[in-house]
Write a protein that holds these residues in place. Structure first.
Motif, PDB file in Angstrom:
ATOM      1  N   GLY A  44     -77.586  -3.192  66.681  1.00 29.18           N
ATOM      2  CA  GLY A  44     -77.880  -4.478  67.289  1.00 29.18           C
ATOM      3  C   GLY A  44     -78.291  -5.517  66.255  1.00 29.18           C
ATOM      4  N   ILE A  45     -79.138  -5.111  65.315  1.00 30.24           N
ATOM      5  CA  ILE A  45     -79.579  -6.031  64.265  1.00 30.24           C
ATOM      6  C   ILE A  45     -78.393  -6.424  63.381  1.00 30.24           C
ATOM      7  CG2 ILE A  45     -81.094  -6.306  62.269  1.00 30.24           C
ATOM      8  CD1 ILE A  45     -82.992  -4.288  63.619  1.00 30.24           C
ATOM      9  N   PHE A  46     -77.535  -5.455  63.101  1.00 33.54           N
ATOM     10  CA  PHE A  46     -76.321  -5.720  62.312  1.00 33.54           C
ATOM     11  C   PHE A  46     -75.438  -6.743  63.024  1.00 33.54           C
ATOM     12  CE2 PHE A  46     -71.783  -4.753  61.767  1.00 33.54           C
ATOM     13  CZ  PHE A  46     -71.636  -4.981  60.405  1.00 33.54           C
ATOM     14  N   LEU A  47     -75.235  -6.546  64.329  1.00 35.63           N
ATOM     15  CA  LEU A  47     -74.405  -7.470  65.104  1.00 35.63           C
ATOM     16  C   LEU A  47     -75.028  -8.861  65.148  1.00 35.63           C
ATOM     17  CD1 LEU A  47     -73.367  -5.172  68.104  1.00 35.63           C
ATOM     18  CD2 LEU A  47     -71.938  -5.911  66.179  1.00 35.63           C
ATOM     19  N   PHE A  48     -76.368  -8.893  65.193  1.00 34.42           N
ATOM     20  CA  PHE A  48     -77.047 -10.197  65.203  1.00 34.42           C
ATOM     21  C   PHE A  48     -76.792 -10.936  63.897  1.00 34.42           C
ATOM     22  CE2 PHE A  48     -80.698 -12.854  64.127  1.00 34.42           C
ATOM     23  CZ  PHE A  48     -80.710 -13.716  65.224  1.00 34.42           C
ATOM     24  N   LYS A  53     -73.331 -12.969  69.738  1.00 32.66           N
ATOM     25  CA  LYS A  53     -74.340 -13.480  70.666  1.00 32.66           C
ATOM     26  C   LYS A  53     -74.864 -12.444  71.659  1.00 32.66           C
ATOM     27  CE  LYS A  53     -71.174 -15.521  74.092  1.00 32.66           C
ATOM     28  NZ  LYS A  53     -70.838 -16.771  74.826  1.00 32.66           N
ATOM     29  N   HIS A  54     -74.116 -11.365  71.867  1.00 34.17           N
ATOM     30  CA  HIS A  54     -74.558 -10.344  72.824  1.00 34.17           C
ATOM     31  C   HIS A  54     -75.157  -9.112  72.123  1.00 34.17           C
ATOM     32  CE1 HIS A  54     -72.751 -12.637  76.027  1.00 34.17           C
ATOM     33  NE2 HIS A  54     -71.560 -12.564  75.475  1.00 34.17           N
ATOM     34  N   ALA A  55     -75.584  -9.299  70.880  1.00 33.36           N
ATOM     35  CA  ALA A  55     -76.094  -8.169  70.090  1.00 33.36           C
ATOM     36  C   ALA A  55     -77.255  -7.457  70.780  1.00 33.36           C
ATOM     37  CB  ALA A  55     -76.517  -8.658  68.707  1.00 33.36           C
ATOM     38  N   ARG A  56     -78.206  -8.228  71.277  1.00 35.75           N
ATOM     39  CA  ARG A  56     -79.381  -7.624  71.909  1.00 35.75           C
ATOM     40  C   ARG A  56     -79.007  -6.908  73.201  1.00 35.75           C
ATOM     41  NH1 ARG A  56     -83.708  -9.218  75.278  1.00 35.75           N
ATOM     42  NH2 ARG A  56     -82.744 -11.260  75.623  1.00 35.75           N
ATOM     43  N   ARG A  57     -78.066  -7.458  73.941  1.00 36.87           N
ATOM     44  CA  ARG A  57     -77.616  -6.819  75.185  1.00 36.87           C
ATOM     45  C   ARG A  57     -77.001  -5.451  74.904  1.00 36.87           C
ATOM     46  NH1 ARG A  57     -80.572 -10.459  76.938  1.00 36.87           N
ATOM     47  NH2 ARG A  57     -79.749 -12.482  77.497  1.00 36.87           N
ATOM     48  N   VAL A  58     -76.285  -5.353  73.792  1.00 44.11           N
ATOM     49  CA  VAL A  58     -75.670  -4.079  73.421  1.00 44.11           C
ATOM     50  C   VAL A  58     -76.747  -3.018  73.235  1.00 44.11           C
ATOM     51  CG1 VAL A  58     -74.384  -2.863  71.613  1.00 44.11           C
ATOM     52  CG2 VAL A  58     -73.616  -5.112  72.380  1.00 44.11           C
ATOM     53  N   VAL A  59     -77.813  -3.374  72.521  1.00 47.86           N
ATOM     54  CA  VAL A  59     -78.907  -2.433  72.281  1.00 47.86           C
ATOM     55  C   VAL A  59     -79.610  -2.076  73.592  1.00 47.86           C
ATOM     56  CG1 VAL A  59     -81.002  -1.969  70.973  1.00 47.86           C
ATOM     57  CG2 VAL A  59     -79.244  -3.435  70.004  1.00 47.86           C
ATOM     58  N   GLY A 117     -87.899  -6.234  74.070  1.00 45.39           N
ATOM     59  CA  GLY A 117     -86.706  -7.042  73.893  1.00 45.39           C
ATOM     60  C   GLY A 117     -85.425  -6.255  73.753  1.00 45.39           C
ATOM     61  N   TYR A 118     -85.530  -4.992  73.300  1.00 45.87           N
ATOM     62  CA  TYR A 118     -84.319  -4.257  72.948  1.00 45.87           C
ATOM     63  C   TYR A 118     -84.136  -2.913  73.649  1.00 45.87           C
ATOM     64  CZ  TYR A 118     -83.742  -7.611  69.186  1.00 45.87           C
ATOM     65  OH  TYR A 118     -83.569  -8.769  68.481  1.00 45.87           O
ATOM     66  N   ALA A 119     -85.170  -2.353  74.254  1.00 42.72           N
ATOM     67  CA  ALA A 119     -85.029  -0.988  74.764  1.00 42.72           C
ATOM     68  C   ALA A 119     -85.500  -0.772  76.198  1.00 42.72           C
ATOM     69  CB  ALA A 119     -85.795  -0.028  73.843  1.00 42.72           C
ATOM     70  N   CYS A 120     -86.271  -1.677  76.745  1.00 40.32           N
ATOM     71  CA  CYS A 120     -86.829  -1.487  78.088  1.00 40.32           C
ATOM     72  C   CYS A 120     -85.728  -1.516  79.143  1.00 40.32           C
ATOM     73  CB  CYS A 120     -87.874  -2.559  78.375  1.00 40.32           C
ATOM     74  SG  CYS A 120     -88.549  -2.460  80.046  1.00 40.32           S
ATOM     75  N   PHE A 126     -83.581  -7.305  84.272  1.00 40.42           N
ATOM     76  CA  PHE A 126     -84.170  -8.634  84.471  1.00 40.42           C
ATOM     77  C   PHE A 126     -83.470  -9.699  83.634  1.00 40.42           C
ATOM     78  CE2 PHE A 126     -88.388  -6.186  85.131  1.00 40.42           C
ATOM     79  CZ  PHE A 126     -87.997  -5.832  86.413  1.00 40.42           C
ATOM     80  N   ASP A 127     -83.047  -9.325  82.427  1.00 36.00           N
ATOM     81  CA  ASP A 127     -82.420 -10.300  81.536  1.00 36.00           C
ATOM     82  C   ASP A 127     -81.030 -10.737  82.010  1.00 36.00           C
ATOM     83  OD1 ASP A 127     -84.553 -10.511  79.856  1.00 36.00           O
ATOM     84  OD2 ASP A 127     -83.742  -9.270  78.251  1.00 36.00           O
TER      85      ASP A 127
END
Length: 272
Positions: A44-48, A53-59, A117-120, A126-127
């Motif tokens: 996810g950090i790599f994609l960011f 733009k969807h890097a965090r969603r992937v994680v 932000g990344y694992a819950c 909710f996001d």
């Protein structure tokens, strides 16, 4: 390679945890479990860094679904706070206690509320709701989280004090019912307050652990004031309403930062 150093560092941290738990607990599962989570977060950090733009969603999907479906529903591990109290009362450093120690008690000293932000798996849903940026003033009802925290402790305490039979099965059902409750309440509050993260701000009992530890977080978003033009966009896009222009640890809602990087992504001068 320099811009990928954070991604590599995160992978090293999780691999260190994975190998350490594998060797000390003599259980290969911990090597696989934390290696997988570490790889997902690093990806996810790599994609960011690649401006995806969807890097965090992937994680969120990779980690959240793994913990909810595989660990929770398939392996019958209660990864909610009740599971933490359960293993703590039995005196066993396994499953939820290890998870909480790494992600929610000592982990925030390094990466703050990155878990949120990344694992819950609750925030994962909710996001997806329409109110990614709060559209109403913040409510002064954060005290509810302490009631939820106390209720979870009292619930598990009651089970042990009354010597309830089949407690493992009860904990599994508590995981299912608890998640349904979280989703229903979280989605309802999101639409009621027009804020996807309302549950995280006011109800979630996990933040009782995470907020004080996040105050000392090693990784924090700070502002280069020489580049900043004070446009205020970072404040407007922050789902947790953190004042990113203040670099002090006492900044407004500072312990609420989930490292979602929306402020970084939207800053026109790359000052964050």
């Amino acid at each position: 390679m320099k811009k990928y150093r954070f991604s590599i560092l995160m992978l090293i941290i999780f691999e260190t945890i994975a190998i350490s738990l594998w060797l000390t607990k003599n259980n290969f599962f911990y090597l696989v479990n934390f290696s997988y989570i570490g790889c997902a977060i690093s990806l996810g950090i790599f994609l960011f860094t690649r401006n995806y733009k969807h890097a965090r969603r992937v994680v969120q999907l990779l980690v959240g679904l793994y913990m909810l479906i595989y660990l929770g529903l398939i392996s019958h591990e209660n990864m909610q706070i009740e599971g933490f109290w359960y293993y703590l009362f039995t005196g066993v450093f396994e499953a939820a206690t290890i998870h909480y120690a790494v992600a929610k008690i000592f982990g925030p000293l390094i990466f703050g509320r990155g878990w949120c932000g990344y694992a819950c798996w609750s925030a994962m849903v909710f996001d997806l709701l329409p109110y990614k940026v709060p559209q109403s003033p913040r409510k002064k009802i954060g005290w509810i989280r302490y009631i939820m925290f106390a209720l979870s402790f009292l619930f598990v305490s009651f089970l042990f004090l009354t010597h309830v039979s089949h407690i493992e099965k009860i904990m599994f059902y508590a995981f299912i019912i608890g998640n349904i409750f979280y989703y229903v309440v979280g989605i309802t509050l999101a639409f009621l307050f027009k804020d996807n993260r309302a549950f995280c701000k006011y109800i979630c009992p996990i933040t009782v652990f995470m907020k004080p530890m996040s105050y000392f977080s090693l990784f924090r978003i700070t502002c280069d004031h020489d580049k900043c033009i004070s446009c205020g966009k970072c404040r407007r896009v922050c789902p947790m309403e953190v004042d990113m222009l203040d670099d002090s640890r006492k900044r407004k809602n500072g312990t609420e930062c989930i490292l979602c990087n929306e402020c970084v992504r939207n800053c026109p001068k790359k000052a964050l």
